[in-house]
Design an enzyme around this catalytic site. Structure first.
Site, mmCIF file in Angstrom:
data_model
loop_
_atom_site.group_PDB
_atom_site.id
_atom_site.type_symbol
_atom_site.label_atom_id
_atom_site.label_comp_id
_atom_site.label_asym_id
_atom_site.label_seq_id
_atom_site.Cartn_x
_atom_site.Cartn_y
_atom_site.Cartn_z
ATOM 1 N N ARG A 1 0.812 -1.221 0.000
ATOM 2 C CA ARG A 1 0.000 0.000 0.000
ATOM 3 C C ARG A 1 0.853 1.282 0.000
ATOM 4 N NH1 ARG A 1 -2.981 -3.343 -1.507
ATOM 5 N NH2 ARG A 1 -4.984 -3.952 -0.604
ATOM 6 N N SER B 1 -11.277 -0.691 2.143
ATOM 7 C CA SER B 1 -10.653 -1.127 3.388
ATOM 8 C C SER B 1 -10.169 0.072 4.193
ATOM 9 C CB SER B 1 -9.470 -2.057 3.096
ATOM 10 O OG SER B 1 -9.917 -3.240 2.482
ATOM 11 N N GLU C 1 -5.394 2.594 6.077
ATOM 12 C CA GLU C 1 -5.239 2.448 4.632
ATOM 13 C C GLU C 1 -5.922 3.611 3.919
ATOM 14 O OE1 GLU C 1 -6.387 -0.705 1.082
ATOM 15 O OE2 GLU C 1 -5.662 -1.443 3.001
#
Length: 312
Positions: free
Chosen positions: A168, A217, A299
């Site tokens: 990420r 998410s 995230e």
């Protein structure tokens, strides 16, 4: 913030509210929202914009909380001039504003496999910036190069090895705006690729709150990778499992709620502010740590300023 703006061919809007441009429908205004006509317009604007003016490149707002006080400086949002998709041999070239799902479908029609992008919300620019991934595949596995415009207006082409990809994350230069990405896509039978994507969509719809206002998410998996979707996948270090184990499925603060369907999805259940969402997320992090000793990392990208207390 007072600063002079260079002339443009696209649109420049002052004090533009951003809530309607994010999937969570929260956020204050940008000092200026710039929607460039094309790459030349964007490059010229950045070259002439005073170096001290902050710049934030915003995609489709799918994995983003804009705080209630808004964003100072210039928010750049790419549109039609940046959403082209073409297939050249084994490579797929996609504009930064092209939706991930559209790129996956166009590639599959040409017999090229980028099916992992099909269920990822958002556009290609954000996918590169966040090294988006699903079902065990990531942008880093397929990206050949990203074409960007730097903060000073210069163009650059950055190879995958220059971007420092991690879970990420990638190391884009500060202020750089991705305008196009080149992917290496393995061959596949179009019908088989289409069937695989349909199965992915069915699995997503069965397990995620796709009809709610969410941003995907909320927290990264402590395991350091996405769910693979395979039968042998383990969930001990998945964010949703830790949230569930802490008794936080459906947990709510104001108009913000952790989804009952998937506890790692934060939703605007009605009338939420950015402060509601961020407060809920921090409370979830605190309680998960108390329960498991593990720290969840956001995230969802959170940007901008909180609303001053006097205005709250």
């Amino acid at each position: 913030m007072d600063f002079a703006l260079p002339p443009v061919r696209g649109s420049l809007t002052p004090n533009r509210p951003l809530a309607d441009l994010t999937w969570l429908r929260v956020g204050g205004p940008a000092d200026w929202l710039f929607q460039p006509a094309d790459a030349e317009d964007l490059a010229g604007f950045l070259a002439a914009l005073p170096a001290g003016v902050p710049v934030f490149a915003m995609g489709v707002g799918s994995n983003l909380i804009v705080r209630d006080g808004g964003i100072r400086g210039v928010v750049i949002r790419l549109g039609r001039g940046f959403n082209g998709i073409r297939v050249e041999g084994g490579r797929v070239i996609a504009g930064a504003a092209a939706l991930d799902a559209h790129v996956a479908r166009r590639a599959a029609e040409a017999g090229r496999d980028l099916t992992f992008l099909r269920t990822i919300p958002g556009a290609i620019g954000g996918a590169v910036r966040m090294n988006a991934g699903c079902y065990g595949s990531y942008v880093a596995d397929h990206l050949v190069e990203a074409r960007v415009i730097l903060r000073d207006g210069r163009r650059a082409t950055l190879g995958a090895g220059e971007l420092g990809f991690a879970y990420r994350h990638c190391d884009l230069p500060d202020g750089a705006v991705v305008i196009e990405a080149v992917f290496e896509a393995p061959p596949g039978d179009p019908a088989e690729l289409a069937a695989r994507m349909e199965a992915q969509l069915a699995r997503r719809d069965a397990t995620q709150p796709v009809r709610e206002r969410s941003a995907g998410s909320t927290f990264r998996n402590p395991a350091g990778h996405s769910s693979t979707g395979r039968a042998d996948d383990v969930h001990d270090l998945k964010a949703w499992k830790l949230i569930d184990a802490a008794g936080l499925r459906g947990f709510r603060r104001g108009g913000a709620q952790m989804s009952v369907k998937h506890p790692n999805f934060m939703i605007n259940a009605g009338g939420a502010t950015a402060a509601d969402l961020e407060t809920l997320g921090e409370e979830v992090r605190k309680r998960v740590f108390q329960n498991s000793g593990l720290t969840l990392e956001w995230e969802i990208m959170r940007v901008g300023e909180a609303r001053p207390e006097a205005d709250a």
